[in-house]
Design a protein around this motif. Sequence first.
Motif, PDB file in Angstrom:
ATOM      1  N   LYS A 107      59.032  -5.189   9.822  1.00 24.11           N
ATOM      2  CA  LYS A 107      58.909  -5.922  11.081  1.00 24.11           C
ATOM      3  C   LYS A 107      57.597  -5.592  11.782  1.00 24.11           C
ATOM      4  O   LYS A 107      56.928  -6.472  12.345  1.00 24.11           O
ATOM      5  CB  LYS A 107      60.096  -5.578  11.979  1.00 24.11           C
ATOM      6  CG  LYS A 107      60.158  -6.383  13.262  1.00 24.11           C
ATOM      7  CD  LYS A 107      61.422  -6.065  14.042  1.00 24.11           C
ATOM      8  CE  LYS A 107      61.478  -6.892  15.333  1.00 24.11           C
ATOM      9  NZ  LYS A 107      62.739  -6.586  16.102  1.00 24.11           N
ATOM     10  N   GLU A 108      57.216  -4.324  11.740  1.00 24.99           N
ATOM     11  CA  GLU A 108      55.964  -3.913  12.384  1.00 24.99           C
ATOM     12  C   GLU A 108      54.762  -4.481  11.633  1.00 24.99           C
ATOM     13  O   GLU A 108      53.791  -4.944  12.247  1.00 24.99           O
ATOM     14  CB  GLU A 108      55.877  -2.398  12.443  1.00 24.99           C
ATOM     15  CG  GLU A 108      54.669  -1.893  13.227  1.00 24.99           C
ATOM     16  CD  GLU A 108      54.662  -0.382  13.356  1.00 24.99           C
ATOM     17  OE1 GLU A 108      54.328   0.097  14.448  1.00 24.99           O
ATOM     18  OE2 GLU A 108      54.964   0.305  12.373  1.00 24.99           O
ATOM     19  N   GLU A 163      50.763 -11.125  12.463  1.00 26.15           N
ATOM     20  CA  GLU A 163      50.832 -12.196  13.456  1.00 26.15           C
ATOM     21  C   GLU A 163      49.799 -12.003  14.554  1.00 26.15           C
ATOM     22  O   GLU A 163      49.206 -12.963  15.054  1.00 26.15           O
ATOM     23  CB  GLU A 163      52.238 -12.230  14.069  1.00 26.15           C
ATOM     24  CG  GLU A 163      52.416 -13.237  15.193  1.00 26.15           C
ATOM     25  CD  GLU A 163      52.254 -14.678  14.756  1.00 26.15           C
ATOM     26  OE1 GLU A 163      51.942 -15.530  15.622  1.00 26.15           O
ATOM     27  OE2 GLU A 163      52.427 -14.966  13.541  1.00 26.15           O
ATOM     28  N   ALA A 172      54.715  -7.234   9.916  1.00 25.44           N
ATOM     29  CA  ALA A 172      54.678  -8.665  10.228  1.00 25.44           C
ATOM     30  C   ALA A 172      54.068  -8.914  11.604  1.00 25.44           C
ATOM     31  O   ALA A 172      53.317  -9.873  11.804  1.00 25.44           O
ATOM     32  CB  ALA A 172      56.082  -9.251  10.153  1.00 25.44           C
ATOM     33  N   ALA A 173      54.326  -8.014  12.569  1.00 23.38           N
ATOM     34  CA  ALA A 173      53.764  -8.162  13.908  1.00 23.38           C
ATOM     35  C   ALA A 173      52.252  -7.968  13.894  1.00 23.38           C
ATOM     36  O   ALA A 173      51.517  -8.666  14.611  1.00 23.38           O
ATOM     37  CB  ALA A 173      54.420  -7.161  14.860  1.00 23.38           C
TER      38      ALA A 173
END
Length: 289
Positions: A75-76, A82, A78-79
Amino acid sequence: MRARKVPAADLADIVDAEWVDPARRPYVEGETAWVPVREGYPADADLPERQSYRGRGYHLVGDIAVLRGDAPPGKELAAIVEQCRPRGVIRVKGFIGAMRIPDVEVLYGTAGEVRHREQGYTFILDPTRVMFAQGNRTEKARIASLVRPGERVADMFAGIGYFSIPAASSGARVHAMEINPIAFEYLKRNIMANHVADRVTAEVGDCRTLLAGVYDRILMGHFDAPSMLADALAHARSGSVLHVHSIGDAAGEIREKAVEAGFSAVITSRRVKKYGPHAWHMVQDVTIS
């Protein structure tokens, strides 16, 4: 965000263009870059604003995001992707040996050679193959402000030129020494890219055997620098200034080495950045008399 669509390969060429908004970062999607546009200039699109990133710190070196420490959860990661839309994300686990070779894991996308712009200078490098001391940005600018035109400067651990090039741009005559042959090739390219070839003499090898003559200023940007003070002091004179990097304050050791070489020293210690728990990357400004 108002933006223009340009080929990603052209980013380095338009970074100083009048229409580019330097306060915002481009989006990069594959071979296309969306570059923020200043007010008053035409744009190709109005893109939605990105959400604030709240994860761990990272550096952008060219179009590659560089992380340190443990691997981030998905998740990190992917952030980060992004947030800055990099070509790739790499994790630098550490640096190996005297040549400071990065131990790297590619976490996303691809990595390779980049053209990185910083404080008006251009640095060509591959962050998976050579060290880039981006965390020393303030220190690089400080050295550039201290150097005076005509000074003879030794950069004992030149790397790809992150101190040599600012010093030469300030008018110094720089003797740049680098032991890592890969970093040395990038050093030569960066000297040309920054138009300072007339003021930098670059040599590959062990700086302890390459030092020659007397220098007005000696840059010792390596954590092992205190162990090489005797070599540096053999090429100093009264009035020479040494900038000695270390982990933790090395003022006492520096003062002892100066006395052994027949000098006295005025030392000012500065913190550059946090290195680890209870440990700081320090630089000691040493004026010899």
